[in-house]
Design a protein around this motif. Structure first.
Motif, PDB file in Angstrom:
ATOM      1  N   TRP A 170       0.500  -1.259   0.148  1.00 43.69           N
ATOM      2  CA  TRP A 170       0.221   0.324   0.277  1.00 43.69           C
ATOM      3  C   TRP A 170       0.793   1.675   0.202  1.00 43.69           C
ATOM      4  O   TRP A 170       1.946   1.468   0.391  1.00 43.69           O
ATOM      5  CB  TRP A 170      -0.883  -0.270   1.102  1.00 43.69           C
ATOM      6  CG  TRP A 170      -0.364  -0.208   2.534  1.00 43.69           C
ATOM      7  CD1 TRP A 170      -0.617  -1.337   3.070  1.00 43.69           C
ATOM      8  CD2 TRP A 170       0.047  -0.358   3.425  1.00 43.69           C
ATOM      9  NE1 TRP A 170      -0.235  -2.311   4.123  1.00 43.69           N
ATOM     10  CE2 TRP A 170       0.638  -0.447   4.360  1.00 43.69           C
ATOM     11  CE3 TRP A 170       1.036   1.639   3.246  1.00 43.69           C
ATOM     12  CZ2 TRP A 170       1.534  -0.534   5.272  1.00 43.69           C
ATOM     13  CZ3 TRP A 170       1.983   1.848   4.235  1.00 43.69           C
ATOM     14  CH2 TRP A 170       1.656   1.163   5.347  1.00 43.69           C
ATOM     15  N   GLU A 171       0.258   2.284  -0.422  1.00 39.30           N
ATOM     16  CA  GLU A 171       1.165   3.502  -0.412  1.00 39.30           C
ATOM     17  C   GLU A 171       0.401   4.697   0.756  1.00 39.30           C
ATOM     18  O   GLU A 171      -0.538   4.273   0.280  1.00 39.30           O
ATOM     19  CB  GLU A 171       1.186   4.423  -1.634  1.00 39.30           C
ATOM     20  CG  GLU A 171       2.047   3.159  -2.598  1.00 39.30           C
ATOM     21  CD  GLU A 171       2.118   3.358  -4.225  1.00 39.30           C
ATOM     22  OE1 GLU A 171       2.616   4.828  -4.517  1.00 39.30           O
ATOM     23  OE2 GLU A 171       1.712   3.348  -5.177  1.00 39.30           O
ATOM     24  N   GLN A 172       0.214   4.791   1.228  1.00 33.47           N
ATOM     25  CA  GLN A 172      -0.413   6.156   1.950  1.00 33.47           C
ATOM     26  C   GLN A 172      -0.254   7.204   2.426  1.00 33.47           C
ATOM     27  O   GLN A 172       0.971   8.333   2.197  1.00 33.47           O
ATOM     28  CB  GLN A 172      -0.519   5.602   3.914  1.00 33.47           C
ATOM     29  CG  GLN A 172      -1.316   5.977   4.746  1.00 33.47           C
ATOM     30  CD  GLN A 172      -2.566   5.623   5.019  1.00 33.47           C
ATOM     31  OE1 GLN A 172      -2.868   4.718   5.077  1.00 33.47           O
ATOM     32  NE2 GLN A 172      -3.264   7.065   5.084  1.00 33.47           N
ATOM     33  N   LYS A 228      -5.101   5.865  -0.781  1.00 31.70           N
ATOM     34  CA  LYS A 228      -3.953   4.759  -0.154  1.00 31.70           C
ATOM     35  C   LYS A 228      -4.307   3.669  -1.675  1.00 31.70           C
ATOM     36  O   LYS A 228      -4.710   2.613  -1.572  1.00 31.70           O
ATOM     37  CB  LYS A 228      -4.604   3.726   0.842  1.00 31.70           C
ATOM     38  CG  LYS A 228      -4.281   2.963   1.577  1.00 31.70           C
ATOM     39  CD  LYS A 228      -4.233   2.713   2.682  1.00 31.70           C
ATOM     40  CE  LYS A 228      -5.385   2.895   3.406  1.00 31.70           C
ATOM     41  NZ  LYS A 228      -5.049   2.622   5.059  1.00 31.70           N
ATOM     42  N   HIS A 229      -2.657   3.960  -2.484  1.00 34.32           N
ATOM     43  CA  HIS A 229      -3.217   2.974  -3.841  1.00 34.32           C
ATOM     44  C   HIS A 229      -2.426   1.442  -3.164  1.00 34.32           C
ATOM     45  O   HIS A 229      -1.957   1.249  -1.948  1.00 34.32           O
ATOM     46  CB  HIS A 229      -1.701   3.502  -4.694  1.00 34.32           C
ATOM     47  CG  HIS A 229      -1.931   3.917  -4.684  1.00 34.32           C
ATOM     48  ND1 HIS A 229      -1.069   5.240  -5.714  1.00 34.32           N
ATOM     49  CD2 HIS A 229      -3.049   5.389  -5.206  1.00 34.32           C
ATOM     50  CE1 HIS A 229      -1.330   6.481  -6.754  1.00 34.32           C
ATOM     51  NE2 HIS A 229      -2.744   6.232  -6.058  1.00 34.32           N
ATOM     52  N   ASN A 230      -3.425   0.911  -4.101  1.00 34.22           N
ATOM     53  CA  ASN A 230      -2.934  -0.571  -3.176  1.00 34.22           C
ATOM     54  C   ASN A 230      -2.484  -1.827  -4.059  1.00 34.22           C
ATOM     55  O   ASN A 230      -3.571  -1.492  -5.595  1.00 34.22           O
ATOM     56  CB  ASN A 230      -4.641  -1.477  -3.228  1.00 34.22           C
ATOM     57  CG  ASN A 230      -5.056  -1.061  -1.774  1.00 34.22           C
ATOM     58  OD1 ASN A 230      -5.771  -1.681  -0.741  1.00 34.22           O
ATOM     59  ND2 ASN A 230      -4.546  -0.443  -1.006  1.00 34.22           N
ATOM     60  N   ASN A 242       0.069   5.420 -16.756  1.00 28.51           N
ATOM     61  CA  ASN A 242      -1.044   6.885 -16.505  1.00 28.51           C
ATOM     62  C   ASN A 242      -2.034   6.696 -15.437  1.00 28.51           C
ATOM     63  O   ASN A 242      -2.155   5.775 -14.296  1.00 28.51           O
ATOM     64  CB  ASN A 242      -2.250   5.913 -17.445  1.00 28.51           C
ATOM     65  CG  ASN A 242      -3.654   6.718 -17.816  1.00 28.51           C
ATOM     66  OD1 ASN A 242      -3.842   7.386 -17.360  1.00 28.51           O
ATOM     67  ND2 ASN A 242      -3.671   6.146 -18.860  1.00 28.51           N
ATOM     68  N   ARG A 243      -1.535   8.289 -15.013  1.00 28.33           N
ATOM     69  CA  ARG A 243      -1.651   8.404 -13.787  1.00 28.33           C
ATOM     70  C   ARG A 243      -3.415   8.847 -13.067  1.00 28.33           C
ATOM     71  O   ARG A 243      -3.697   8.830 -12.148  1.00 28.33           O
ATOM     72  CB  ARG A 243      -0.853   9.499 -13.134  1.00 28.33           C
ATOM     73  CG  ARG A 243       0.162   9.616 -13.295  1.00 28.33           C
ATOM     74  CD  ARG A 243       0.634   9.185 -11.485  1.00 28.33           C
ATOM     75  NE  ARG A 243       1.777   8.156 -11.789  1.00 28.33           N
ATOM     76  CZ  ARG A 243       2.336   7.133 -10.392  1.00 28.33           C
ATOM     77  NH1 ARG A 243       1.266   7.342  -9.830  1.00 28.33           N
ATOM     78  NH2 ARG A 243       3.896   6.703 -10.714  1.00 28.33           N
ATOM     79  N   THR A 244      -4.095   8.324 -13.741  1.00 27.51           N
ATOM     80  CA  THR A 244      -5.362   8.802 -14.693  1.00 27.51           C
ATOM     81  C   THR A 244      -6.446   7.471 -14.362  1.00 27.51           C
ATOM     82  O   THR A 244      -7.275   7.684 -14.258  1.00 27.51           O
ATOM     83  CB  THR A 244      -5.761   9.877 -15.578  1.00 27.51           C
ATOM     84  OG1 THR A 244      -5.883   9.249 -16.721  1.00 27.51           O
ATOM     85  CG2 THR A 244      -5.425  11.251 -15.483  1.00 27.51           C
ATOM     86  N   PHE A 273      -0.962  -4.925 -10.482  1.00 32.37           N
ATOM     87  CA  PHE A 273      -2.163  -4.013 -10.621  1.00 32.37           C
ATOM     88  C   PHE A 273      -1.840  -3.222  -9.270  1.00 32.37           C
ATOM     89  O   PHE A 273      -1.176  -3.101  -8.216  1.00 32.37           O
ATOM     90  CB  PHE A 273      -2.971  -5.096 -10.902  1.00 32.37           C
ATOM     91  CG  PHE A 273      -3.568  -4.914 -12.474  1.00 32.37           C
ATOM     92  CD1 PHE A 273      -3.618  -4.543 -13.351  1.00 32.37           C
ATOM     93  CD2 PHE A 273      -3.301  -7.131 -12.523  1.00 32.37           C
ATOM     94  CE1 PHE A 273      -4.403  -4.783 -14.703  1.00 32.37           C
ATOM     95  CE2 PHE A 273      -3.836  -6.996 -13.469  1.00 32.37           C
ATOM     96  CZ  PHE A 273      -4.040  -6.566 -14.652  1.00 32.37           C
ATOM     97  N   GLU A 274      -2.127  -1.849  -9.710  1.00 32.59           N
ATOM     98  CA  GLU A 274      -2.552  -0.748  -8.862  1.00 32.59           C
ATOM     99  C   GLU A 274      -3.826  -0.219  -9.213  1.00 32.59           C
ATOM    100  O   GLU A 274      -4.244   0.385  -9.523  1.00 32.59           O
ATOM    101  CB  GLU A 274      -1.263   0.190  -9.414  1.00 32.59           C
ATOM    102  CG  GLU A 274      -1.332   1.662  -8.056  1.00 32.59           C
ATOM    103  CD  GLU A 274      -0.091   2.096  -7.816  1.00 32.59           C
ATOM    104  OE1 GLU A 274       0.585   1.472  -9.096  1.00 32.59           O
ATOM    105  OE2 GLU A 274      -0.109   3.056  -7.554  1.00 32.59           O
ATOM    106  N   LEU A 275      -4.558  -1.220  -7.959  1.00 29.97           N
ATOM    107  CA  LEU A 275      -5.763   0.092  -8.015  1.00 29.97           C
ATOM    108  C   LEU A 275      -6.111   0.751  -6.662  1.00 29.97           C
ATOM    109  O   LEU A 275      -5.644   1.542  -6.109  1.00 29.97           O
ATOM    110  CB  LEU A 275      -6.536  -1.003  -6.381  1.00 29.97           C
ATOM    111  CG  LEU A 275      -8.478  -0.766  -6.620  1.00 29.97           C
ATOM    112  CD1 LEU A 275      -8.896  -0.151  -7.364  1.00 29.97           C
ATOM    113  CD2 LEU A 275      -8.734  -1.702  -5.287  1.00 29.97           C
TER     114      LEU A 275
HETATM  115 MG    MG Z   1       1.494   4.563  -7.022  1.00 34.79          MG
END
Ligand code: MG
Ligand code: ADP
Length: 728
Positions: free
Chosen positions: A213-215, A340-342, A458-460, A470-472
């Motif tokens: 995760w990224e908090q 919070k990217h998962n 793609n950041r959007t 994969f990044e949710l």
């Molecule tokens: Mg990220």
């Protein structure tokens, strides 16, 4: 200036950096307060140790006798490391963590004191479940619940308390926490993915889901935060005119971390290291006072626990540094919110990341299999994914220009798009030797090089493939990751089960070779899941139109989105996979719907209070001053006074207009709240809060913010955006 605002600013300006004791090498302290494998080996008998490892790795049950041995070892270790109490640590559906501390010591009949902590206390405890959300189970079933040890997540010491990660279950058997369904989903995806792995490698016996995760969060000086009733009670500002300078210059993102903040981070990360959270990166985020922290990824259950623990640690350490951490998705209007990217993937016990292309065509076919099945699963359950990230606070973020839209789509990059386009052309049925060679050499075999070259990020996109995972990205910063992880594991597991059945049918009935069968099934999945793939600008208006045309859901509010959680399809999914019963699915829905209404209700009350009891009285005071001024001018200038008092009189009128709008707005909002509270059920209440109550927020705020610009700064009672975001 109100005394509160004045004192808060003064306190903030006088802050000194808090000194931090950081170890020279982090590796020296990593996991020092965790009952991890090395400590277990030291404190457990061989049999007890093996039994825990077996439970961790294979889910086997631990006998009561062995549990007694384990508890003795655990107690010794924790007392040696300063613990005096123990607690079962769990994550009820309130979104926080819960604990009930018990001292180790007990009194014997003869009055002697002994240290006691047996297998019974380790394995099972009974906190009173009746005050945790249980979605109405309370009424129909028994209120009580119990916590039970989860040996897959190691015990740790926080302060002087031994914390034992547990699940939380009603006596009637229903899960009342986030962890239980997550653990069930991990077991399900293990079985489903391992079965598919066997097509490629017979040695695989276990597959785990991984999460990194990224908090994101904001840090605000505690005096400033406490000077605002809205931040104090709702974790976000409900009004406040934007600062003349916000994030336009992008100077925060690239800037150095302010030293007071850096000290906080070092201190907090040291605490994280002690309890085994492998924090790795820290940096500024886009908005002023916004930051991000990310760990090294871990097995999903542990990663989820570590994120919950991290949030506790962050709050706790912030107190020492006179900061308040804001985890809210949108603490300030007009600047970026927090997510919070998962990052999610699957790894085998043979050390292979299934979403990372390999060195041989066969390994790449395995990669493609998991890659395409994931896309197909997201395609089939996009509405459920949207539902799983829905919350009152995340509504401010989704679709609000800086964040992923409320439409779920998958980004894979142009190179992999080309690969899927090629695979779509694979012949139906048996493949010619030439075609197979071509596929192996020119399509499947080329993937690793393609991905290395693939720099178009793609950041959007709310669900993006980023090279080996994969990044949710749509998950909110306050969320418990267990929710999205359970859903992702479940839908991919179901998809893989279906895939295996289809491939086996082609092999057995149509006599296709294994790789032919796989290519055939994947080809159909690519065709069927096309509409979920989107490579363009996810924030644009054009995408909303296009998505509607494609038939993708676009549920912009939480009550609307949540309904997918109790659709027939969702209930069946969780029932079939034995992750949640119908009752469990429904009770969660009920809790979330209730929570939504409560949050809006609380915000409505706070806004009403601030607007009527802080803003209007201040505006009246200032207006009186203007009136005094006009009266004075009239005395001096007589009939001619209008020449010199014209602008003051305009201001007086403007203030009256804003006061009227605010006051009427609050009255109407309060009436709408009353109606909503009396709606026929929780769902209808939530709908009404969303449609009838919430719309007043913007209107009331608009006029309050206008008054902020009109009224003498000296008189304004609320700490302003500029002060909250830029005072250090
Ligand atoms: Mg990220
Ligand atoms: P970014 O460019 O988004 O910062 P990183 O490669 O630094 O990308 O990773 C971001 C997050 O992804 C980190 O939390 C990291 O632990 C996580 N991550 C990396 N690989 C995996 C994986 N295989 N499974 C799950 N999470 C992963």
């Amino acid at each position: 200036m109100s005394t509160l605002r004045f004192n808060a600013l003064k306190e903030t300006l006088n802050r000194k950096n808090v000194e931090v004791n950081e170890p020279a090498r982090r590796s020296d302290i990593f996991g020092k307060n965790v009952f991890n494998k090395p400590s277990m080996r030291q404190h457990l008998t061989k049999q007890a140790y093996n039994s825990v490892i077996d439970a961790m790795e294979n889910g086997t049950k631990i006998s009561r006798e062995v549990a007694d041995h384990i508890s003795t070892g655990m107690k010794e270790w924790s007392i040696q490391n300063g613990a005096t109490h123990y607690t079962h640590w769990f994550q009820p559906l309130t979104g926080a963590t819960a604990e009930k501390h018990d001292a180790f010591f007990e009194l014997e009949m003869d009055g002697t004191v002994i240290e006691k902590f047996g297998g019974g206390q380790l394995v099972q405890q009974e906190p009173d479940a009746s005050s945790f959300p249980n979605g109405g189970i309370r009424n129909t079933f028994e209120a009580r619940g119990y916590t039970a040890w989860d040996p897959t997540s190691p015990a740790f010491i926080m302060g002087t308390t031994l914390c034992i990660p547990t699940v939380f279950i009603a006596y009637t058997g229903e899960a009342l926490d986030y962890k239980t369904p997550l653990l069930r989903s991990l077991q399900t995806i293990d079985q489903a993915a391992t079965a598919v792995c066997k097509y490629f490698d017979k040695n695989v016996t276990k597959t785990i889901a991984t999460l990194g995760w990224e908090q994101e969060y904001f840090l605000i000086d505690s005096a400033l935060a406490d000077s605002r009733p809205d931040i104090q009670l709702a974790g976000r500002t409900l009004l406040g005119h934007s600062s003349a300078k916000g994030q336009q210059l992008d100077d925060h993102y690239f800037g150095a971390i302010p030293s007071r903040v850096l000290n906080y981070m070092r201190d907090m990360e040291t605490e994280c290291m002690l309890v085994g959270i492998p924090v790795k990166t820290r940096h500024n985020e886009v908005a002023p006072n916004q930051f991000e922290l990310a760990p090294i990824f871990e097995e999903a259950n542990l990663a989820v626990d570590h994120n919950s623990l991290l949030m506790d640690v962050m709050r706790k350490v912030a107190l020492r540094h006179n900061f308040k951490v804001l985890f809210h998705e949108k603490p300030f209007a007009g600047i970026n919110g927090s997510g919070k990217h998962n990052n999610w993937s699957l790894a085998t016990d043979t050390g292979v990341n299934l979403l990372s292309p390999g060195s041989t065509p066969m390994k790449n076919l395995q990669f493609l299999t998991f890659f395409i099945n994931t896309i197909k699963a997201v395609h089939d359950h996009e509405e459920l994914i949207r539902a799983t990230i829905a919350s009152a606070s995340n509504d401010h973020r989704l679709g609000a220009n800086e964040a992923p839209p409320a439409i779920i789509s998958v980004f894979i990059g142009s190179q992999l798009t080309k690969v899927l386009d090629e695979l779509e052309k694979v012949t139906d049925g048996k493949l010619s030797p030439e075609e197979k060679t071509d596929l192996k050499l020119n399509v499947v075999g080329k993937i690793p090089e393609l991905i290395l070259d693939n720099t178009d990020r793609n950041r959007t996109s709310p669900f993006a493939f980023t090279g080996n995972k994969f990044e949710l990205r749509a998950v909110g910063s306050t969320a418990n990751c267990a929710n999205p992880m359970t859903v992702l594991n479940a839908i991919v597991a179901q998809q893989l089960i279906e895939f295996k059945e289809e491939v086996d049918t082609l092999i057995n009935d149509k006599k296709l070779k294994k790789d032919e069968a796989i290519f055939n099934v994947l080809r159909e999945y690519i065709k069927k899941s096309k509409k979920i793939r989107f490579e363009g600008d996810g924030y644009g208006q054009a995408w909303e139109k296009e998505a509607t045309k494609r038939g993708l859901s676009n549920n912009k509010t939480t009550p609307g989105a949540l309904k997918a959680k109790v659709s027939k399809k969702t209930i069946k999914l969780f029932e079939d996979l034995k992750i949640m019963s119908k009752v469990e699915t429904e009770l969660r829905y009920e809790i979330e719907v209730e929570e939504y209404a409560l949050r809006i209700q609380i915000e409505g009350r706070i806004l009403g209070d601030i607007a009527r009891n802080h803003v209007i009285p201040t505006a009246v005071k200032y207006q009186n001053r203007l009136i005094e001024n006009v009266v004075g001018l009239k005395e001096i200038y007589g009939k001619e006074f209008k020449k010199v008092a014209k602008e003051q009189m305009i201001l007086i009128e403007e203030i009256s207009e804003h006061i009227e709008k605010i006051n009427k707005g609050i009255t109407k909002m309060t009436e709408a709240r009353k109606k909503a509270n009396n709606a026929k059920n929780a769902e209808a209440t939530a709908d009404q809060y969303c449609e009838k109550v919430k719309p007043y927020f913007d209107e009331i705020r608009y006029h309050c913010d206008k008054l902020e610009l009109l009224v003498d700064d000296e008189m304004w009672p609320l700490t302003k955006y500029r002060e909250l975001l830029f005072t250090r």
